[in-house]
Design an enzyme around this catalytic site. Structure first.
Site, mmCIF file in Angstrom:
data_model
loop_
_atom_site.group_PDB
_atom_site.id
_atom_site.type_symbol
_atom_site.label_atom_id
_atom_site.label_comp_id
_atom_site.label_asym_id
_atom_site.label_seq_id
_atom_site.Cartn_x
_atom_site.Cartn_y
_atom_site.Cartn_z
ATOM 1 N N LYS A 95 0.961 -1.258 -0.083
ATOM 2 C CA LYS A 95 -0.061 0.120 0.023
ATOM 3 C C LYS A 95 0.857 1.117 -0.031
ATOM 4 C CE LYS A 95 -3.835 1.637 2.699
ATOM 5 N NZ LYS A 95 -4.751 1.450 4.097
ATOM 6 N N SER A 128 -9.636 1.447 3.265
ATOM 7 C CA SER A 128 -8.571 2.423 2.501
ATOM 8 C C SER A 128 -7.590 1.380 1.839
ATOM 9 C CB SER A 128 -7.829 3.368 3.232
ATOM 10 O OG SER A 128 -7.224 2.813 4.250
ATOM 11 N N SER A 176 -9.853 -1.122 7.270
ATOM 12 C CA SER A 176 -9.281 -0.796 6.122
ATOM 13 C C SER A 176 -8.599 -1.928 5.363
ATOM 14 C CB SER A 176 -8.333 0.192 6.120
ATOM 15 O OG SER A 176 -9.201 1.747 6.543
#
Lengths: 474, 475, 98
Positions: B62, B137, B161
């Site tokens: 990420k 996210s 997330s």
């Protein structure tokens, strides 16, 4: 008339090897950005780590200031935006300061007073700004340097007291070896709070805060200026504003920075990246029991037990090494008054004359004690001792070695002295006749001759005694 | 059915590893064209040989994990050109384990979102249905795994997330105990809630990766001393006799949504199946007022912490600086241009919460509620091995749905219960278990703090039981 | 409850501005959030509960030994800084008015 109330907030940079919350070097460097880590720059994802030595040093100061020590450490964020604050917050202690409700005893000629300490806490320093003609350069070296902040109660009642407090505090800090507290390097800085109130009033007046006063001389000037300024305001019916001011060393005046110091809300909250840290009671006990005797305690002992004057005592404790020297010399058997004289007068003179600091010379208690002993048993005269003293320090030798090398042993054998005196008398018949004619003061001249001719080697006391006897016989 | 082990069997030489890398890069590019999962696709082959399980295995990271020399944007304009000068611990460990980075994935800006639509590099599409969101996210991370590009991805989980996008895209999302994996180098969102998480196709793979990543890090004071357990060795333990529970007030929803109703029905079916293999599952009642407090408490804590965690983004030592006449103007213009409006709204709320006069009611009370919830949960975890619930109420929302509509409090519980895992730092994992309306739905299993091995064990056995065959969404 | 002007002040204190429309959205979000908090504030016995700052007690935490690491090179560290001079980041001259 008005009474002044002063409160001080003192920031001290600790002398650890690395920084408070980051492992980069903690050291003064005149080059820019040489003692930095990614944590100091607050790059995204960096995290704080707590320096163990910094905590221990802070605890030792908290103990020395007689504060109640928290059973655990917790840190908070103080949030604001400024170019010298990379994270946008400073890690400090608000919720649970390290120590509270302590005091520092200060002495003056009239006696002692306890200056109450509201709290002592740990925090980190910000970057420094280097102002050029139309821009400022951010030097990140200072980011994260460990700081300990000492906040007094508003209980200081004069500017002299304030300076005395600062000097005493600085000395304690140096004795504990937690900081060099060197003003010129910005290692000890003050915020000064000053308020006035009517003499008969119990209520404190409105205070003004003067920030970042960076030398004790400046503190004195800032306080004096504030007293003047506030007095004039009050006398003219102008209200004192609760505000933050800055001090200018160039003009010696303070200037308003912003009104209502309360207006800035720093939104303090607990630092989530540093878990609660237990402070072992045994650690604190250990520090307490191993604490060295602090300057004011030493002063009191010198005055009360050794009968030294306030000024002498103050001179002796001005540096821990000097006080240690004094203590050790006494331990070896020297008389305190004599040891004090040598240190407060001769040594101070020597250092001043040669523009040296105490830590630049080597003098031991053994040397000093031996010197004093040799004077007391009349092996050398006071005159000779002065010379021996200089060589002792300069060449780092024991006095008896020096005496031998310089052939300085005093003659104390009365027969020898008698022989010598008679030789001088033989050479100065005129003076002898003057004496016999009733002008007995001429013996002073004759003594001078004796001393000169003997190169100071004859013990003057004995020489004088014997001269008076021998001249009678003529 | 470990993808990692499957791949490892084929990697017998450096050439094999390099070839796999090149193939994966191609897949990543195609994936990006379709789903927009990547901010950066690696253009250089970098591999350190190692004898770990992960040697030669490609993965994605990420884009809020610092990677030295590689763009790390947080999917924010302010950092669109930011190249870190240091590695996150996670990246360093994966490098040393021989894993091969394929790219940095898209996230909701600065991890503060749950839809995969707020990053500055565009929205992420769900490989299961490109008309649907993938949640967030860790949106791009989930997409890169769901699309079959990489067998695992590293994300971050502050409220859900990792687990929510995993649930929405039919993959596994594991959030270990708080501090189990070092956060050093992971952009701070809400530090007391942030966790490093793993997205993968199977529980075994999540275990393999966690084994490599876990351990004390002296650079992260909140990291845990290693528990000395190899999770991979524990995941096949027999779970007969284990006791699970689910929360009545969360399951008993009053809803008009057919999808949610179907999900709940399937959940009950699953519970029966679980019981049939000798695992106890009980319905437990939990103080409704506390459950309803989760949303507010989470918002308060996360916005408050996020605001100060992002105060370092001023454009000065790094970031897209915009000039001004003084430092205030520089900071103002930089941050105005650099943050999306959504983030700014969160920050304003966060700073309002921290105002001196508001802290007691808006911040400290939220932290008090957190304690009440966690203490009640801990009591339950003393009696039960794990909490099991549907990961979400419905399926991944459509892009043009009004998913920002205010939902009733009851429905919200189903969408926000995963936060409990962050409040208490509990190990929590979402695994896919069924399909509703052709879209995957997941269940979340949460165990007591430090019980990572147990969580992976039970999840692995449930995965075996479920035999989820969501189909391979190949690029 | 919270005015647009107040919201503008808050965002300015955070060093940014928002689009006008956004302030309205924000005002609504404030209402929603404050509603949630009002609900929370009614929970019985709440004020007697200790706030929970960390998810659990980490027990004996290790402090860092006072051993400095080598400094990162200043230029390298600041390679992302857009405006530098004299070896570091610069800003227009800061006048001490905080």
């Amino acid at each position: 008339m008005y009474k002044v109330t002063i409160g001080l907030e003192v920031h001290v940079e600790l002398n650890t090897k690395s920084k408070m919350f980051s492992p980069s070097v903690n050291s003064y460097d005149k080059n820019i950005n040489t003692n930095i880590s990614v944590i100091d720059f607050a790059f995204p994802g960096t995290l704080p780590t707590v320096n163990k030595a910094a905590v221990n040093k802070a605890i030792s100061l908290a103990v020395a200031l007689n504060t109640e020590i928290s059973s655990y450490l917790m840190f908070d964020r103080k949030n604001y935006y400024y170019p010298d604050l990379p994270k946008g917050f400073q890690i400090t202690q608000m919720t649970k300061p390290l120590g509270k409700n302590g005091y520092l005893e200060i002495l003056d000629e009239n006696g002692s007073k306890k200056v109450f300490i509201h709290q002592i806490h740990i925090e980190e320093d910000s970057a420094s700004l280097d102002h050029k003609d139309n821009y400022s350069v951010i030097n990140y070296n200072r980011v994260g340097v460990p700081l300990v902040e000492i906040v007094t109660e508003p209980c200081i009642e004069s500017v002299d007291e304030a300076i005395n407090f600062l000097e005493t505090l600085r000395n304690v800090i140096r004795y504990l070896n937690i900081s060099d507290a060197d003003q010129t390097k910005g290692q000890i800085r003050c915020d000064v709070n000053v308020s006035l109130r009517k003499e008969d009033s119990d209520e404190l007046g409105v205070r003004a805060e003067v920030k970042n006063v960076n030398s004790f001389q400046s503190v004195r000037e800032a306080i004096n200026y504030e007293i003047e300024r506030q007095t004039e305001c009050l006398n003219n019916g102008i209200e004192i504003k609760r505000e933050t001011r800055r001090y200018s060393p160039d003009t010696g005046k303070t200037y308003s920075m912003r009104e209502k110091a309360d207006a800035v809300d720093y939104k303090y909250y607990v630092e989530p990246n540093i878990p609660k840290i237990d402070i072992e009671p045994s650690l604190v006990e250990n520090i307490k029991s191993n604490m060295i005797t602090l300057p004011v305690e030493r002063m009191k002992k010198y005055i009360n037990e050794y009968g030294l004057s306030y000024r002498e005592a103050k001179n002796l404790i001005r540096e821990k090494e000097i006080s240690d020297l004094f203590n050790k010399t006494i331990d070896l058997g020297s008389n305190p008054k004599e040891a004090s004289n040598w240190i407060t007068m001769k040594l101070t003179e020597y250092l001043n004359k040669n523009a040296l600091e105490f830590n630049e010379i080597s003098i031991t208690a053994e040397m000093l004690n031996e010197l004093i002993t040799l004077i007391n048993n009349k092996t050398i005269s006071n005159e000779q001792a002065k010379k021996v003293f200089e060589v002792m320090i300069g060449e780092s030798k024991m006095p008896n070695v020096i005496i031998k090398e310089l052939g300085m042993e005093q003659v104390t054998n009365e027969e020898e002295i008698r022989k010598f005196v008679n030789e001088i008398l033989d050479d100065n018949i005129d003076a002898v006749n003057t004496y016999k004619s009733g002008k007995i003061n001429i013996v002073g001249f004759l003594m001078g001759q004796v001393l000169k001719a003997s190169g100071g080697k004859i013990n003057p006391g004995l020489a004088n005694k014997i001269l008076n006897i021998e001249i009678q016989k003529r | 059915m470990s993808k990692i082990i499957e791949l490892r069997e084929k990697l017998n030489s450096e050439d094999d590893i390099k070839n796999l890398f090149n193939e994966t890069i191609e897949k990543a590019k195609e994936c990006n064209n379709k789903y927009n999962a990547f901010v950066t696709i690696t253009d250089e082959y970098n591999h350190i040989d190692s004898d770990s399980f992960l040697n030669g295995i490609p993965y994605s990271l990420k884009d809020n994990f610092s990677t030295e020399g590689i763009l790390t944007t947080g999917s924010s304009n302010l950092l669109k050109n930011y190249v870190p000068v240091f590695d996150s611990t996670v990246y360093e460990k994966l490098k040393n384990a021989g894993a091969v980075l394929i790219g940095k994935t898209v996230l909701d800006e600065l991890a503060m979102g749950g839809t995969g639509t707020t990053g500055n590099t565009g929205i992420v599409k769900n490989p299961c249905d490109i008309n649907r969101m993938i949640g967030g996210s860790s949106s791009g991370s989930a997409a890169s795994v769901a699309a079959g590009v990489v067998p695992f991805s590293i994300g971050s989980d502050t409220g859900d997330s990792v687990r929510k996008p995993a649930s929405y895209s039919g993959i596994v999302g594991f959030k270990p105990t708080y501090g189990r994996i070092s956060r050093y180098g992971l952009f701070n969102f809400a530090s007391s809630l942030d966790h490093v998480g793993i997205l993968s196709k199977s529980v075994m793979d999540a275990a393999i990766v966690t084994d490599i990543l876990k351990g004390y890090d002296s650079k992260d004071m909140t990291s845990l001393k290693d528990d000395g357990i190899k999770y991979v060795n524990e995941i096949n333990n027999d779970i007969t006799g284990k006791k699970l529970f689910y929360i009545k007030e969360i399951i008993d929803v009053n809803t008009d949504s057919e999808e949610v109703k179907e999900n709940i029905r399937l959940f009950h079916e699953l519970i029966d199946k679980i019981k049939s293999i000798g695992v106890f599952v009980e319905e437990v009642s939990f103080d409704k007022s506390l459950l309803n407090a989760i949303q507010g408490s989470y918002y308060s804590i996360s916005c408050a912490e996020a605001t100060s965690n992002n105060s370092n983004l001023t454009g000065l030592p790094f970031g897209e600086r915009v000039e001004g006449k003084d430092y205030k103007e520089i900071m103002l213009r930089t941050r105005t241009d650099g943050f999306s409006e959504l983030i700014k709204r969160r920050f304003v709320l966060g700073s309002y919460i921290l105002k001196r006069e508001n802290q007691e009611k808006l911040y400290l009370n939220a932290l008090r509620v957190r304690r009440l919830i966690v203490e009640k949960m801990n009591e339950l975890f003393n009696k039960y091995d794990g909490l099991i619930l549907p990961s979400t109420g419905g399926i991944a929302p459509l892009f043009n749905s009004n998913s920002s509509d205010k939902l009733s409090n009851e429905y919200l519980l189903l969408e926000s219960h995963m936060i409990i895992g962050n409040f208490g730092g509990y190990p929590s994992i979402s695994i896919p278990y069924a399909k509703v309306n052709s879209m995957p739905v997941g269940i979340t299993l949460t165990c007591g703090a430090m019980k990572d091995a147990l969580t992976l064990n039970i999840a692995n056995k449930l995965e075996e039981l479920i035999k989820y065959d969501g189909g391979e969404y190949h690029v | 409850m919270v005015t647009i002007d107040e919201l503008k002040e808050y965002s300015n204190n955070l060093m940014f501005n928002m689009k006008d429309k956004e302030y309205e959205t924000l005002a609504n979000e404030f209402d929603t959030f404050l509603g949630w908090m009002e609900y929370i504030n009614k929970i019985e016995g709440l004020k007697d509960v200790e706030p929970m700052y960390f998810p659990f007690d980490l027990g004996n935490v290790e402090l860092r030994n006072d051993e400095p690491i080598n400094s990162i090179n200043g230029e390298y560290a600041l390679m992302n800084a857009k405006v530098t001079k004299d070896g570091s980041v610069i800003v227009p001259k800061v006048v001490d008015n905080e």
